[in-house]
Design an enzyme around this catalytic site. Structure first.
Site, short mmCIF file in Angstrom:
data_model
loop_
_atom_site.label_atom_id
_atom_site.label_comp_id
_atom_site.label_asym_id
_atom_site.label_seq_id
_atom_site.Cartn_x
_atom_site.Cartn_y
_atom_site.Cartn_z
CG LEU A 214 -2.74 0.54 1.21
CD1 LEU A 214 -3.18 0.16 -0.25
CD2 LEU A 214 -2.89 1.02 2.25
N GLY A 215 1.76 1.26 -1.06
CA GLY A 215 2.56 2.81 -1.28
C GLY A 215 1.54 3.35 -1.67
NE ARG B 123 7.90 -1.63 3.70
CZ ARG B 123 8.42 -1.46 2.37
NH1 ARG B 123 9.50 -2.95 2.00
NH2 ARG B 123 8.31 -0.29 2.15
CB SER B 124 3.89 -1.63 9.20
OG SER B 124 3.72 -0.29 8.60
NE ARG C 17 10.59 -3.64 -11.42
CZ ARG C 17 10.18 -3.14 -11.80
NH1 ARG C 17 8.70 -2.98 -12.25
NH2 ARG C 17 10.60 -2.09 -11.93
CD GLU D 210 8.66 -7.11 -17.61
OE1 GLU D 210 7.76 -7.46 -16.55
OE2 GLU D 210 9.24 -5.59 -17.69
CG HIS E 159 6.48 -3.45 -17.64
ND1 HIS E 159 7.82 -4.32 -17.04
CD2 HIS E 159 5.79 -2.72 -17.24
CE1 HIS E 159 8.11 -3.65 -16.47
NE2 HIS E 159 6.83 -2.82 -16.06
C1 8YV Z 1 8.82 0.52 -17.85
C2 8YV Z 1 8.74 0.08 -14.71
O1 8YV Z 1 9.34 -0.94 -17.49
O2 8YV Z 1 8.77 2.17 -14.00
C3 8YV Z 1 8.91 1.21 -13.68
O3 8YV Z 1 10.10 0.57 -12.42
O4 8YV Z 1 8.93 -0.61 -14.29
C4 8YV Z 1 7.96 1.18 -15.97
O5 8YV Z 1 8.06 2.23 -16.28
C5 8YV Z 1 10.53 1.46 -17.64
O6 8YV Z 1 11.07 1.48 -16.28
C6 8YV Z 1 10.53 2.36 -18.59
O7 8YV Z 1 11.68 2.31 -18.70
#
Ligand code: 8YV
Length: 311
Positions: free
Chosen positions: A151-152, A174-175, A230, A259, A277
């Site tokens: 929940l960031g 985490r909390s 991720r 990926e 992505h």
């Molecule tokens: C993009 C991301 O993959 O912000 C991130 O951490 O995974 C995405 O925004 C990427 O960084 C674009 O370059």
């Protein structure tokens, strides 16, 4: 004096043009003989620009003795060894906040598209099947139980959007936070108490493969997994098995462990929705991210405070 920088992945035309105005940009990702280039020029590189999904490999950092800053065009810094950066005095910057809304929007997009079966609906009309019969029913999105893991900034933005859908929201983080949502101490408990489990946590050693067979079984045959965080948060083998055996209802995924390689077993499944992505991939946000990348590099080489420093 020209500053030599290394570009590790393709960037928007705007960002590439602005970098080229300021620096001598070396496009490592396009080079055939990367090792040869690095052996000859590694000691002239002072900055690296990379994506959040890519970061910078440790063996590359090791052959850049004059590296001063890694500017990430993304919020995630999970693929940069921060301890090593600190040890070597290398600055690291990212692009937080500006992409929060887009990633949250995409989470809602996946929820809606998966629940209401929009990709299938589109294909149905194009194939002329509507002339023969109605498509059938899908699943309601409003009023269901949504569990958010992490929940960031992004998790909160997803929760706020879900409130508009009269969702019953719970979370695990985490909390415990001062929010009007139910808190679950474990991810398994969160999964057991929601219909849609949304991953919005950062990738860390602790969150690697947290979505395992036990969590997927807790989510159950009517549950949906949404991942805009991720790929490393999910044990992909366990996910493929759970989807194949219909031990979970389905998954809508924007990120994957390796990926752009996606487990091919997923391609033939009707209970998955796949995206390449796209979280931050809008014109507006990529422009805002580019501005931050440039602001961090400009600040570094001007000797002033980085606007969004990680390290
Ligand atoms: C993009 C991301 O993959 O912000 C991130 O951490 O995974 C995405 O925004 C990427 O960084 C674009 O370059």
């Amino acid at each position: 004096m020209t500053v030599d920088i290394l570009q590790l992945c393709p960037l928007t035309p705007f960002l590439e043009a602005e970098l080229a105005k300021r620096f001598a940009v070396h496009r490592l990702f396009e080079m055939e003989d990367k090792a040869g280039f690095l052996a000859a020029n590694g000691d002239s590189i002072r900055a690296a620009v990379t994506g959040g999904h890519l970061g910078i490999p440790a063996d590359l950092v090791a052959v850049l003795p004059k590296l001063e800053i890694v500017a990430i065009n993304g919020v995630g810094f999970d693929k940069v060894d921060l301890a090593e950066a600190k040890r070597r005095g290398i600055r690291v910057s990212n692009t937080p906040d500006v992409l929060t809304a887009d990633v949250a929007d995409l989470a809602l997009g996946l929820i809606l598209a998966f629940g209401r079966q929009l990709p299938r609906a589109d294909a149905y009309v194009r194939a002329g099947k509507w002339l023969l019969a109605d498509m059938g029913l899908s699943t309601r999105v409003a009023g269901r139980r949504y569990g958010i893991f992490g929940l960031g900034r992004i998790g909160m933005a997803i929760a706020r959007r879900l409130e508009g859908f009269d969702a019953r929201i719970s979370y695990s983080a985490r909390s415990k936070r001062d929010v009007p949502y139910d808190y679950h101490e474990t991810l398994a408990a969160l999964a057991a108490n929601c219909d849609v489990l949304i991953l919005a946590a950062a990738a860390t050693a602790e969150t690697r493969h947290v979505v395992n067979a036990e969590v997927l079984d807790a989510l159950g045959p009517n549950g949906t997994l949404i991942n805009v965080a991720r790929g490393s948060l999910v044990d992909e083998r366990a996910l493929v098995d759970a989807l194949q055996d219909r031990r979970i209802g389905g998954a809508a995924l924007d990120v994957f462990e390796d990926e752009p390689r996606v487990p091919e077993e997923l391609f033939g499944m009707d209970n998955v929705l796949l995206a390449p992505h796209l979280g931050s991939a809008t014109h507006e946000t990529r422009r805002a991210m580019a501005d931050l990348v440039l602001a961090n590099l400009d600040a570094h080489f001007a000797g002033t405070r980085l606007p969004t420093a990680v390290v």
